[in-house]
Design a protein around this motif. Structure first.
Motif, PDB file in Angstrom:
ATOM      1  N   GLY A 220       8.638  -1.984 -16.953  1.00 34.17           N
ATOM      2  CA  GLY A 220       7.886  -2.075 -15.650  1.00 34.17           C
ATOM      3  C   GLY A 220       8.458  -2.937 -14.359  1.00 34.17           C
ATOM      4  O   GLY A 220       8.631  -2.591 -13.181  1.00 34.17           O
ATOM      5  N   ALA A 221       9.005  -4.210 -14.887  1.00 37.81           N
ATOM      6  CA  ALA A 221       9.235  -5.123 -14.167  1.00 37.81           C
ATOM      7  C   ALA A 221      10.430  -4.711 -13.255  1.00 37.81           C
ATOM      8  O   ALA A 221      10.858  -5.113 -12.108  1.00 37.81           O
ATOM      9  CB  ALA A 221       9.300  -6.359 -14.608  1.00 37.81           C
ATOM     10  N   LYS A 222      11.571  -4.121 -14.156  1.00 34.95           N
ATOM     11  CA  LYS A 222      12.671  -3.685 -13.449  1.00 34.95           C
ATOM     12  C   LYS A 222      12.348  -2.702 -12.344  1.00 34.95           C
ATOM     13  O   LYS A 222      13.033  -2.724 -11.238  1.00 34.95           O
ATOM     14  CB  LYS A 222      13.481  -3.045 -14.669  1.00 34.95           C
ATOM     15  N   VAL A 223      11.627  -1.932 -12.597  1.00 33.15           N
ATOM     16  CA  VAL A 223      11.267  -0.840 -11.434  1.00 33.15           C
ATOM     17  C   VAL A 223      10.487  -1.389 -10.244  1.00 33.15           C
ATOM     18  O   VAL A 223      10.962  -1.009  -9.305  1.00 33.15           O
ATOM     19  CB  VAL A 223      10.263   0.404 -12.162  1.00 33.15           C
ATOM     20  N   THR A 224       9.405  -2.300 -10.592  1.00 33.73           N
ATOM     21  CA  THR A 224       8.942  -2.639  -9.278  1.00 33.73           C
ATOM     22  C   THR A 224       9.508  -3.728  -8.549  1.00 33.73           C
ATOM     23  O   THR A 224       9.202  -3.721  -7.332  1.00 33.73           O
ATOM     24  CB  THR A 224       7.477  -3.261 -10.045  1.00 33.73           C
ATOM     25  N   SER A 225      10.270  -4.392  -9.283  1.00 37.60           N
ATOM     26  CA  SER A 225      11.119  -5.529  -8.437  1.00 37.60           C
ATOM     27  C   SER A 225      12.060  -4.953  -7.794  1.00 37.60           C
ATOM     28  O   SER A 225      12.540  -5.284  -6.377  1.00 37.60           O
ATOM     29  CB  SER A 225      11.729  -6.642  -9.408  1.00 37.60           C
ATOM     30  N   TYR A 226      12.786  -3.670  -8.069  1.00 38.10           N
ATOM     31  CA  TYR A 226      13.605  -2.833  -7.468  1.00 38.10           C
ATOM     32  C   TYR A 226      12.933  -2.403  -6.244  1.00 38.10           C
ATOM     33  O   TYR A 226      13.631  -2.380  -4.938  1.00 38.10           O
ATOM     34  CB  TYR A 226      14.293  -1.942  -8.101  1.00 38.10           C
ATOM     35  N   LYS A 227      11.809  -1.913  -6.161  1.00 36.08           N
ATOM     36  CA  LYS A 227      11.049  -1.284  -5.320  1.00 36.08           C
ATOM     37  C   LYS A 227      10.724  -2.042  -4.154  1.00 36.08           C
ATOM     38  O   LYS A 227      10.888  -1.765  -2.925  1.00 36.08           O
ATOM     39  CB  LYS A 227       9.854  -0.443  -5.630  1.00 36.08           C
ATOM     40  N   LEU A 228      10.048  -3.216  -4.675  1.00 36.95           N
ATOM     41  CA  LEU A 228       9.674  -4.304  -3.534  1.00 36.95           C
ATOM     42  C   LEU A 228      10.720  -5.084  -3.217  1.00 36.95           C
ATOM     43  O   LEU A 228      10.542  -5.683  -1.863  1.00 36.95           O
ATOM     44  CB  LEU A 228       8.659  -5.303  -4.187  1.00 36.95           C
ATOM     45  N   ASN A 229      11.680  -5.510  -3.845  1.00 41.05           N
ATOM     46  CA  ASN A 229      13.008  -6.659  -3.409  1.00 41.05           C
ATOM     47  C   ASN A 229      12.179  -7.637  -2.723  1.00 41.05           C
ATOM     48  O   ASN A 229      12.617  -7.801  -1.471  1.00 41.05           O
ATOM     49  CB  ASN A 229      13.817  -5.678  -2.668  1.00 41.05           C
ATOM     50  N   PRO A 230      11.195  -8.412  -3.200  1.00 42.09           N
ATOM     51  CA  PRO A 230      10.615  -9.448  -2.552  1.00 42.09           C
ATOM     52  C   PRO A 230      11.717 -10.833  -2.203  1.00 42.09           C
ATOM     53  O   PRO A 230      12.798 -10.839  -3.027  1.00 42.09           O
ATOM     54  CB  PRO A 230       9.440 -10.015  -3.544  1.00 42.09           C
ATOM     55  N   ASP A 231      11.141 -11.564  -1.396  1.00 45.32           N
ATOM     56  CA  ASP A 231      11.958 -12.878  -1.348  1.00 45.32           C
ATOM     57  C   ASP A 231      12.085 -13.754  -2.422  1.00 45.32           C
ATOM     58  O   ASP A 231      12.792 -14.438  -2.625  1.00 45.32           O
ATOM     59  CB  ASP A 231      11.475 -13.535  -0.129  1.00 45.32           C
ATOM     60  N   MET A 232      10.837 -13.900  -3.396  1.00 44.13           N
ATOM     61  CA  MET A 232      10.774 -14.578  -4.407  1.00 44.13           C
ATOM     62  C   MET A 232       9.650 -14.012  -5.211  1.00 44.13           C
ATOM     63  O   MET A 232       8.905 -13.154  -4.786  1.00 44.13           O
ATOM     64  CB  MET A 232      10.260 -15.993  -3.996  1.00 44.13           C
ATOM     65  N   ALA A 233       9.724 -14.507  -6.519  1.00 43.45           N
ATOM     66  CA  ALA A 233       8.801 -13.722  -7.452  1.00 43.45           C
ATOM     67  C   ALA A 233       8.209 -14.780  -8.365  1.00 43.45           C
ATOM     68  O   ALA A 233       8.995 -15.806  -8.975  1.00 43.45           O
ATOM     69  CB  ALA A 233       9.488 -12.576  -8.240  1.00 43.45           C
TER      70      ALA A 233
END
Length: 367
Positions: A220-233
């Motif tokens: 799930g983290a792979k999908v959501t981080s790709y979608k959001l592309n945040p400055d940091m996490a």
């Protein structure tokens, strides 16, 4: 704010609800519903994606502020019905990292389309167990679940192949503000994420993400981080507590009661190696705000942070974990004081972020 107004009893009840609610990998819907309920008056937007990940967005006070992703995986370890024999006994597959030794004689719940069915993982009684057998750990694929069915036909009326299975246990409030239950990994992280969104007041826009299928590949983290592309996490999780018999201090130096663990490296660097800026942000915040924390260099497992930091061009990522005893069992133990300090540390860190975050980060040249 709502999180700050909750009484100690209310906080414990919410943690209990999160832990006792079933949700093995791929079946996290009920956990997502709890998070949605808790954040409906806090988040500016809540959505659930195609993989079941929940994303709650709380906008920052500045449109130019950085974006921060908080990832807390919703899934727990468990089992799944894989076969029904002629006598009505069930065979099962394990979902997530499970030590076979903890399975024997556990009470389980099969979550079928017709409702929950209780079963037990049976075993030979000691009266007929050979001496050499007593010394061996029975592998899970030699175990079976007894649901009281008289034959295969009756068992198939009760359950189906593919039904998820969780462990039947209870929640207990221990002395010294400790709690015991299954699924502290990672319902504590979910609780931390929700409380952070309730309390944070920052220039940054914060994404509170309940991720799916972490225990089976950080999916799930792979999908959501790709979608959001945040400055940091930040991945919010639990980590091993080495304060009980059977573990050497050098194997697990983080202990219950001394604050959250700031992860510097996990999986001996095969997982995440925390960037300097993220590391210093958490450490400096802890020192400035006098919030206890611990540092961890781990050779063991990893978290959603590993998947997130490798997304797209790379996302600067840190991991903050609650020390927990007996992880991946039905009797995990953790401190609500450590949970509270985790919340306070990440809230203070996010609130300290400035609009010129990207400029500061580029100067440090740490990623």
């Amino acid at each position: 704010m709502k999180g700050e107004m909750m009484t100690s009893d209310e906080k414990i009840k919410l943690v209990e609800e999160l832990c006792m609610t079933p949700g093995i990998s791929g079946f996290e819907e009920k956990i997502a519903e709890i998070i949605k309920r808790e954040l409906k008056d806090v988040a500016d937007k809540i959505e659930v994606d195609k993989m079941g990940n929940l994303i709650a967005t709380k906008k920052g006070s500045s449109k130019k502020g950085p974006t921060v992703m908080l990832a807390s995986h919703m899934d727990e370890i468990g089992l799944m019905v894989s076969y029904i024999d002629d006598n009505g006994y069930l065979k099962f597959a394990t979902i997530g990292g499970i030590n076979d030794q903890m399975l024997m004689n556990q009470t389980v719940v099969i979550h079928s389309k017709n409702g929950d069915v209780t079963g037990v993982i049976g075993s030979k009684p000691p009266h007929v167990t050979k001496p050499e057998e007593k010394k061996k750990v029975v592998p899970y694929d030699e175990m079976f679940i007894d649901i009281g069915a008289k034959d295969k036909e009756q068992a198939e009326e009760m359950v189906s192949i593919g039904d998820p299975i969780t462990f039947k246990t209870w929640f207990e409030a221990f002395p010294n503000n400790l709690v015991m239950c299954k699924a502290l990994d990672n319902r504590l992280g979910c609780y931390v994420m929700m409380e952070v969104l309730k309390r944070v007041d920052s220039k940054a826009t914060v994404y509170g993400v309940g991720t799916t299928q972490e225990e089976v590949g950080l999916k799930g983290a792979k999908v959501t981080s790709y979608k959001l592309n945040p400055d940091m996490a930040f991945a919010l999780d639990v980590t091993l507590s080495g304060d009980h018999p059977g573990i050497k201090p050098e194997e697990a130096p983080v202990v219950i009661g001394k604050g959250p663990a700031v992860i510097l490296i996990d999986a001996s660097g095969r997982g995440i190696i925390t960037p300097k800026y993220i590391r210093e942000l958490l450490i400096n915040t802890g020192e400035k705000e006098e919030i206890p924390y611990q540092l961890e260099v781990s050779s063991g497992g990893t978290t959603d942070g590993t998947a997130i930091h490798l997304t797209k061009e790379g996302i600067p990522t840190g991991v903050l974990s609650v020390p927990t005893r007996y992880i991946h069992t039905t009797v995990s133990v953790a401190s609500m004081d450590d949970v509270e300090n985790t919340i306070q540390l990440i809230v203070a860190a996010i609130n300290s972020l400035e609009i010129n975050f990207k400029y500061i980060f580029s100067i440090l040249n740490t990623f």
